[in-house]
Design a protein around this motif. Sequence first.
Motif, PDB file in Angstrom:
ATOM      1  N   UNK A   4       0.823  -1.204   0.000  1.00 13.18           N
ATOM      2  CA  UNK A   4       0.000   0.000   0.000  1.00 13.18           C
ATOM      3  C   UNK A   4       0.858   1.255   0.000  1.00 13.18           C
ATOM      4  N   UNK A   5       0.528   2.228  -0.851  1.00 11.69           N
ATOM      5  CA  UNK A   5       1.279   3.476  -0.854  1.00 11.69           C
ATOM      6  C   UNK A   5       1.178   4.171   0.497  1.00 11.69           C
ATOM      7  N   UNK A   6       2.233   4.846   0.896  1.00 10.24           N
ATOM      8  CA  UNK A   6       2.310   5.486   2.208  1.00 10.24           C
ATOM      9  C   UNK A   6       1.234   6.548   2.405  1.00 10.24           C
ATOM     10  N   UNK A   7       0.782   7.196   1.337  1.00  9.26           N
ATOM     11  CA  UNK A   7      -0.183   8.278   1.501  1.00  9.26           C
ATOM     12  C   UNK A   7      -1.621   7.798   1.686  1.00  9.26           C
ATOM     13  N   UNK A   8      -1.872   6.490   1.584  1.00  9.91           N
ATOM     14  CA  UNK A   8      -3.216   5.965   1.790  1.00  9.91           C
ATOM     15  C   UNK A   8      -3.552   5.922   3.272  1.00  9.91           C
ATOM     16  N   UNK A   9      -4.834   6.125   3.617  1.00 11.86           N
ATOM     17  CA  UNK A   9      -5.214   6.024   5.032  1.00 11.86           C
ATOM     18  C   UNK A   9      -5.078   4.594   5.525  1.00 11.86           C
ATOM     19  N   UNK A  10      -4.921   4.469   6.822  1.00 12.67           N
ATOM     20  CA  UNK A  10      -4.763   3.151   7.442  1.00 12.67           C
ATOM     21  C   UNK A  10      -6.085   2.399   7.430  1.00 12.67           C
ATOM     22  N   UNK A  11      -6.029   1.107   7.126  1.00 12.56           N
ATOM     23  CA  UNK A  11      -7.189   0.236   7.227  1.00 12.56           C
ATOM     24  C   UNK A  11      -7.209  -0.321   8.642  1.00 12.56           C
ATOM     25  N   UNK A  12      -8.319  -0.156   9.350  1.00 15.63           N
ATOM     26  CA  UNK A  12      -8.436  -0.618  10.730  1.00 15.63           C
ATOM     27  C   UNK A  12      -9.368  -1.809  10.799  1.00 15.63           C
ATOM     28  N   UNK A  19     -12.781  -4.248   7.303  1.00 15.82           N
ATOM     29  CA  UNK A  19     -11.785  -3.213   7.562  1.00 15.82           C
ATOM     30  C   UNK A  19     -12.519  -1.885   7.493  1.00 15.82           C
ATOM     31  N   UNK A  20     -12.145  -0.926   8.328  1.00 17.44           N
ATOM     32  CA  UNK A  20     -12.746   0.398   8.232  1.00 17.44           C
ATOM     33  C   UNK A  20     -11.691   1.383   7.742  1.00 17.44           C
ATOM     34  N   UNK A  21     -12.160   2.392   7.018  1.00 17.55           N
ATOM     35  CA  UNK A  21     -11.255   3.382   6.455  1.00 17.55           C
ATOM     36  C   UNK A  21     -11.962   4.737   6.429  1.00 17.55           C
ATOM     37  N   UNK A  22     -11.171   5.796   6.657  1.00 18.46           N
ATOM     38  CA  UNK A  22     -11.700   7.156   6.557  1.00 18.46           C
ATOM     39  C   UNK A  22     -11.823   7.487   5.082  1.00 18.46           C
ATOM     40  N   UNK A  23     -13.048   7.477   4.586  1.00 23.07           N
ATOM     41  CA  UNK A  23     -13.301   7.766   3.188  1.00 23.07           C
ATOM     42  C   UNK A  23     -14.779   7.660   2.890  1.00 23.07           C
ATOM     43  N   UNK A  24     -15.182   8.180   1.751  1.00 24.42           N
ATOM     44  CA  UNK A  24     -16.570   8.135   1.304  1.00 24.42           C
ATOM     45  C   UNK A  24     -16.689   7.124   0.179  1.00 24.42           C
ATOM     46  N   UNK A  25     -17.874   6.513   0.060  1.00 25.68           N
ATOM     47  CA  UNK A  25     -18.092   5.507  -0.972  1.00 25.68           C
ATOM     48  C   UNK A  25     -19.401   5.776  -1.700  1.00 25.68           C
ATOM     49  N   UNK A  26     -19.360   5.600  -3.018  1.00 25.45           N
ATOM     50  CA  UNK A  26     -20.547   5.734  -3.853  1.00 25.45           C
ATOM     51  C   UNK A  26     -20.662   4.519  -4.753  1.00 25.45           C
ATOM     52  N   UNK A  27     -21.881   4.303  -5.230  1.00 22.19           N
ATOM     53  CA  UNK A  27     -22.153   3.232  -6.184  1.00 22.19           C
ATOM     54  C   UNK A  27     -22.525   3.872  -7.516  1.00 22.19           C
ATOM     55  N   UNK A  61     -17.587   9.601   4.988  1.00 22.15           N
ATOM     56  CA  UNK A  61     -16.589   9.791   6.046  1.00 22.15           C
ATOM     57  C   UNK A  61     -15.994   8.494   6.591  1.00 22.15           C
ATOM     58  N   UNK A  62     -16.781   7.455   6.805  1.00 26.12           N
ATOM     59  CA  UNK A  62     -16.253   6.185   7.300  1.00 26.12           C
ATOM     60  C   UNK A  62     -16.907   5.055   6.521  1.00 26.12           C
ATOM     61  N   UNK A  63     -16.097   4.226   5.897  1.00 32.15           N
ATOM     62  CA  UNK A  63     -16.587   3.132   5.062  1.00 32.15           C
ATOM     63  C   UNK A  63     -16.009   1.816   5.548  1.00 32.15           C
ATOM     64  N   UNK A  64     -16.837   0.772   5.509  1.00 32.12           N
ATOM     65  CA  UNK A  64     -16.378  -0.581   5.806  1.00 32.12           C
ATOM     66  C   UNK A  64     -16.067  -1.291   4.500  1.00 32.12           C
ATOM     67  N   UNK A  65     -15.013  -2.109   4.528  1.00 29.16           N
ATOM     68  CA  UNK A  65     -14.647  -2.945   3.386  1.00 29.16           C
ATOM     69  C   UNK A  65     -14.728  -4.383   3.877  1.00 29.16           C
ATOM     70  N   UNK A  66     -15.694  -5.134   3.361  1.00 26.94           N
ATOM     71  CA  UNK A  66     -15.899  -6.520   3.775  1.00 26.94           C
ATOM     72  C   UNK A  66     -15.319  -7.463   2.741  1.00 26.94           C
ATOM     73  N   UNK A  67     -14.826  -8.619   3.190  1.00 26.88           N
ATOM     74  CA  UNK A  67     -14.391  -9.606   2.199  1.00 26.88           C
ATOM     75  C   UNK A  67     -15.602 -10.055   1.382  1.00 26.88           C
ATOM     76  N   UNK A  68     -15.407 -10.278   0.098  1.00 26.25           N
ATOM     77  CA  UNK A  68     -16.501 -10.719  -0.762  1.00 26.25           C
ATOM     78  C   UNK A  68     -16.086 -11.941  -1.550  1.00 26.25           C
ATOM     79  N   UNK A  69     -17.028 -12.494  -2.309  1.00 24.83           N
ATOM     80  CA  UNK A  69     -16.736 -13.681  -3.107  1.00 24.83           C
ATOM     81  C   UNK A  69     -15.655 -13.438  -4.135  1.00 24.83           C
TER      82      UNK A  69
END
Length: 148
Positions: A4-12, A19-27, A61-69
Amino acid sequence: MSSPPAELPRLSPAPDGALSVHGSAVRIGARGLLILGPAGAGKSGLAAGLIALGATLIADDLTLILPGGGAPILRAPARAPVRLELRGLGLVSPPTSREAPFAAALLLAPSRARLPEPDTWPVHGVEIPLLRHPAQPDLAAKMHLWLS
């Protein structure tokens, strides 16, 4: 696999393997875009521009990233109000989507080249396309076309 590039926010770590990340998500259609950048970079403003072009809000502001198929899944945290903060105007309730397959991440930062080499971000074992672009008035249109 790239690191991961250093400038990316940390995945918690979050519940259920997410994983949670500070960011917005759209579809946009059937694809999810995660918008990243420091506070005040224009994440919510870009989300608003994409929504005006037909996208739906997944999370602000806060997005979850879940494992998917196949691809990881972008989703708002449970019990989080799905509203969009429009700086200087307040909160609005735009059209929303519960989740979307994670198709790309956009870091609001200067791009490295006019036609940059493809870059990726490893998330849940999947190489996610990583784009870099400064927040500019035409960025919503560019991203809408890129993801359509």
